[in-house]
Design an enzyme around this catalytic site. Sequence first.
Site, short mmCIF file in Angstrom:
data_model
loop_
_atom_site.label_atom_id
_atom_site.label_comp_id
_atom_site.label_asym_id
_atom_site.label_seq_id
_atom_site.Cartn_x
_atom_site.Cartn_y
_atom_site.Cartn_z
N GLU A 25 79.56 44.12 -31.67
CA GLU A 25 79.00 42.69 -30.95
C GLU A 25 77.90 42.70 -31.09
O GLU A 25 77.15 43.79 -29.92
CB GLU A 25 80.36 42.70 -30.13
CG GLU A 25 79.81 43.59 -29.45
CD GLU A 25 81.09 43.13 -28.06
OE1 GLU A 25 80.96 42.50 -27.25
OE2 GLU A 25 82.02 43.95 -27.27
N LYS A 160 89.50 47.42 -19.42
CA LYS A 160 89.58 47.65 -18.13
C LYS A 160 89.86 46.85 -17.26
O LYS A 160 90.69 46.29 -17.86
CB LYS A 160 87.82 46.87 -17.68
CG LYS A 160 86.44 47.39 -18.63
CD LYS A 160 85.30 47.43 -17.33
CE LYS A 160 83.57 47.78 -18.35
NZ LYS A 160 83.67 47.08 -19.24
N1 PSU Z 1 85.02 43.25 -21.48
C1 PSU Z 1 84.10 45.21 -21.49
N2 PSU Z 1 83.01 44.69 -21.74
C2 PSU Z 1 82.18 43.42 -22.21
C3 PSU Z 1 83.47 42.58 -23.03
C4 PSU Z 1 84.90 42.76 -22.02
O1 PSU Z 1 84.67 46.07 -20.42
O2 PSU Z 1 82.01 43.48 -23.11
C5 PSU Z 1 82.95 41.22 -23.33
C6 PSU Z 1 83.01 41.42 -24.64
O3 PSU Z 1 82.22 41.06 -25.35
C7 PSU Z 1 84.41 40.41 -25.06
C8 PSU Z 1 83.88 39.32 -23.90
O4 PSU Z 1 84.68 39.96 -26.01
O5 PSU Z 1 83.38 39.99 -22.72
C9 PSU Z 1 85.78 39.01 -22.68
O6 PSU Z 1 84.97 37.56 -22.24
P1 PSU Z 1 86.65 37.12 -22.24
O7 PSU Z 1 87.21 37.75 -21.25
O8 PSU Z 1 86.04 35.84 -21.85
O9 PSU Z 1 87.40 36.62 -23.68
#
Ligand code: PSU
Length: 305
Positions: A25, A160
């Site tokens: 990604e 996380k």
């Molecule tokens: N969680 C992590 N590291 C990340 C992300 C999430 O520990 O880099 C990033 C990823 O790209 C994930 C996105 O798909 O954040 C999710 O964002 P949201 O919670 O806004 O959907």
Amino acid sequence: MLNYLDICPEVKDAIDNDRPVVALESTIISHGMSYPENVESAKRCEEEIRQAGGTPATIAIIGGRMKVGLTDEELNYFGKTGLSILKASRRDIPMILAKKLDGATTVATTMMIAELAGIKVFATGGIGGVHRNAQTTFDISADLMELAQTNVAVVCAGAKSILDIGLTLEYLETHGVPVIGYQTDDFPAFYTRTSGFSVDYNGESAKVIAEAIKVKEHLKLVGGMVIANPIPEEYALEESYINKVIDEAVADAEAKGIRGKEITPFILSAILDITEGKSLYANKQLVYNNARVATMIAKELCHMS
Ligand code: PSU
Ligand code: MN
């Protein structure tokens, strides 16, 4: 569809000849780390995949084109431009493409584009999930909906604990998404090898995981798969320390009234600040480890019919 999609020649050749390909990604590059570390670490991920015998396919949106496999120049541009690149989730795709903008792909959009390109395995750090207090905020990452509908296996180090891990696992169960531990019975919590929650199944080898992906394909079971690969012991952070840091970062986001797509990047950067680089080192190591395991699974898949 192909009118919006650029698959680089190396990746196209590997897909067409049934050689192992692993998607990566780009939100992690532009929003997860700063320049030049983000570019170095993205390159190292690609290198890990190559050394394990696969072809890396870093996915991003550049000038309204969905790119599968980036040149060094594109990767550099992405890392340098950093936070001013839009974080692109599924709902952002139509306007970003129509306006010919750049977009950093999250787990959701990377899965979506990988599937369009015919890539079955994707390595990342952690997936998005159900946020703490989602009961009132409704904040559930689009990553989970994507896992419910897109046929790509995601190798990650769990989620996380900025999230409610229990609710995240409930959501995945409701939507029929298999959650498999790689050589573990525990669902890992990114910086730590355990979270207090279990996985449904322990996948002892890349081979058995690839077999499960094949079964899913044969039965036309729609949706992805979570392959939870714990951070190697030597890089894991001390649980009480990192949990305290995370609680502090989540409280900071709440106090500042951060909402919507800004929450995850805000909390991630707050964790980086508080730990002064310790979390970044662990983060990098676990992504490299996921890239290696994803390649092993992609290789096994290529040998199966
Ligand atoms: N969680 C992590 N590291 C990340 C992300 C999430 O520990 O880099 C990033 C990823 O790209 C994930 C996105 O798909 O954040 C999710 O964002 P949201 O919670 O806004 O959907
Ligand atoms: Mn969200």
